[in-house]
Write an enzyme that holds these catalytic residues in place. Structure first.
Site, PDB file in Angstrom:
ATOM      1  N   GLU A   1      -1.350  -5.425   8.715  1.00 48.28           N
ATOM      2  CA  GLU A   1      -0.554  -4.758   9.763  1.00 48.28           C
ATOM      3  C   GLU A   1      -1.206  -4.904  11.126  1.00 48.28           C
ATOM      4  OE1 GLU A   1       0.298  -0.631   8.882  1.00 48.28           O
ATOM      5  OE2 GLU A   1       1.093  -1.116   6.896  1.00 48.28           O
TER       6      GLU A   1
ATOM      7  N   ASP B   1       0.847  -1.200   0.000  1.00 45.11           N
ATOM      8  CA  ASP B   1       0.000   0.000   0.000  1.00 45.11           C
ATOM      9  C   ASP B   1       0.883   1.252   0.000  1.00 45.11           C
ATOM     10  OD1 ASP B   1       0.872  -0.209   2.592  1.00 45.11           O
ATOM     11  OD2 ASP B   1      -1.114  -0.039   3.511  1.00 45.11           O
ATOM     12  N   SER B   2       2.200   1.053   0.063  1.00 44.58           N
ATOM     13  CA  SER B   2       3.126   2.174  -0.165  1.00 44.58           C
ATOM     14  C   SER B   2       2.885   2.784  -1.547  1.00 44.58           C
ATOM     15  CB  SER B   2       4.584   1.709  -0.040  1.00 44.58           C
ATOM     16  OG  SER B   2       4.818   0.567  -0.829  1.00 44.58           O
TER      17      SER B   2
ATOM     18  N   LYS C   1      -1.034  -9.299   3.095  1.00 44.41           N
ATOM     19  CA  LYS C   1      -0.279  -8.860   4.279  1.00 44.41           C
ATOM     20  C   LYS C   1      -1.200  -7.936   5.065  1.00 44.41           C
ATOM     21  CE  LYS C   1       3.487  -6.015   4.059  1.00 44.41           C
ATOM     22  NZ  LYS C   1       2.942  -4.801   4.715  1.00 44.41           N
TER      23      LYS C   1
ATOM     24  N   GLU D   1       9.104  -4.105  10.537  1.00 43.18           N
ATOM     25  CA  GLU D   1       9.444  -2.797   9.970  1.00 43.18           C
ATOM     26  C   GLU D   1       9.984  -1.866  11.059  1.00 43.18           C
ATOM     27  OE1 GLU D   1       6.694  -0.905   7.284  1.00 43.18           O
ATOM     28  OE2 GLU D   1       7.924   0.910   7.207  1.00 43.18           O
TER      29      GLU D   1
ATOM     30  N   ASP E   1      -1.041  -5.909   0.154  1.00 45.17           N
ATOM     31  CA  ASP E   1      -1.500  -5.363   1.434  1.00 45.17           C
ATOM     32  C   ASP E   1      -3.012  -5.224   1.473  1.00 45.17           C
ATOM     33  OD1 ASP E   1       0.688  -4.861   3.152  1.00 45.17           O
ATOM     34  OD2 ASP E   1       1.313  -3.180   1.893  1.00 45.17           O
TER      35      ASP E   1
HETATM   36  O1  KIV Z   1       3.643  -1.191   1.513  1.00 39.00           O
HETATM   37  C1  KIV Z   1       4.838  -1.496   1.627  1.00 39.00           C
HETATM   38  O2  KIV Z   1       5.689  -1.020   0.883  1.00 39.00           O
HETATM   39  C2  KIV Z   1       5.210  -2.434   2.671  1.00 39.00           C
HETATM   40  C3  KIV Z   1       6.652  -2.528   3.071  1.00 39.00           C
HETATM   41  C4  KIV Z   1       6.825  -3.299   4.318  1.00 39.00           C
HETATM   42  C5  KIV Z   1       7.515  -3.096   2.021  1.00 39.00           C
HETATM   43  O3  KIV Z   1       4.377  -3.093   3.191  1.00 39.00           O
END
Ligand code: KIV
Length: 253
Positions: free
Chosen positions: A115, A46-47, A113, A183, A85
């Site tokens: 968080e 999601d970056s 993924k 992270e 994400d």
């Molecule tokens: O969104 C992202 O770039 C991440 C990093 C941990 C690579 O989740």
């Protein structure tokens, strides 16, 4: 499925001498080049809010942004595992988590993924029960950056933080993740967590000594020099090269 495709089970039981090599990707050409160069995990982070969409952080990224970019990356990959994400606000409940993760699976991701630590155990359990492999993410959580006043700060500096990281790491492992991204965790703490856990840890801004490393491709290639993160050391400066190439072309016209 091609025979040499990396699977989440392989990542969970990583036996290779080399560390797990993970990079973010958000579009077809980049994903294809990274896959051809031997990346093990193509992570649709999601970056992309910051690297591709021009947002200040990842908080406003939507599930349709993620699905759009996941489709492009999934079209490009041949060998790598694709992960994506679950963006902010899409996994407030276990039902939300499963519904939104299914959209990303339909877009082509192999795993999601998510968080968080002990607070998202029910979501991880629900995803696993629905047959969706999950990668954990603890330490600095960019989706909660506004709660921290917008400051990206290392985790594991106080006894309370170390204790919390230990509890979160064990909680998400027991809930069923196949790997955990650490992270911005203080290096010694990241190594200690790596030793304690059965699943592999994949570090970013957490030093060496983990089973794998993940990086944001725009950081590696020096494509977003306007973000000034102290841990980021680009391997090349493509921002300067792109500007030079465009100026050269302009002179030719
Ligand atoms: O969104 C992202 O770039 C991440 C990093 C941990 C690579 O989740």
């Amino acid at each position: 499925m091609p025979e040499n495709r990396v699977t989440w089970e392989q990542i969970k039981n990583w036996r290779e001498a080399e560390p797990i090599f993970a990079l973010t990707a958000y579009d077809y050409p980049t994903a294809r080049l990274l896959d051809e160069a031997g990346v093990d995990i193509l992570h649709v982070g999601d970056s992309l809010g910051m690297t591709v969409l021009g947002c200040a952080d990842t908080v406003d990224v939507t599930i349709s942004d993620m699905a759009h970019h996941t489709k492009a990356v999934a079209r490009a990959r041949r060998r790598a595992l694709v992960t994506a994400d679950l963006p902010c606000q899409t996994y407030a409940t276990p039902v939300d988590a499963v519904c939104n993760a299914r959209l990303l699976v339909a877009a082509g991701t192999d795993a999601v993924k998510i968080e968080g630590g002990a607070d998202i155990v029910p979501q991880i359990r629900a995803l696993s029960a629905a047959g969706i492999p999950v990668m954990g993410h603890i330490g600095l959580l960019p989706q909660r950056i506004r709660d921290e006043g917008g400051i990206y700060r290392k985790k594991g500096r106080t006894d309370a933080e170390v204790q919390r990281l230990r509890e979160d790491a064990v909680a998400v492992q027991e809930a069923g993740v196949f790997a955990i991204v650490l992270e911005a965790v203080v290096s010694e703490v990241a190594v200690e967590l790596t030793r304690r856990l059965a699943v592999p840890t994949i570090g970013i801004a957490s030093g060496a000594g983990m089973r794998g490393q993940i990086r944001v491709i725009h950081d590696v290639l020096g494509l977003t020099p306007w973000f000034d993160f102290p841990h980021v050391k680009p391997v090349v400066n493509l921002a300067a090269e792109i500007k030079d190439a465009v100026r050269q072309l302009k002179r030719q016209f």
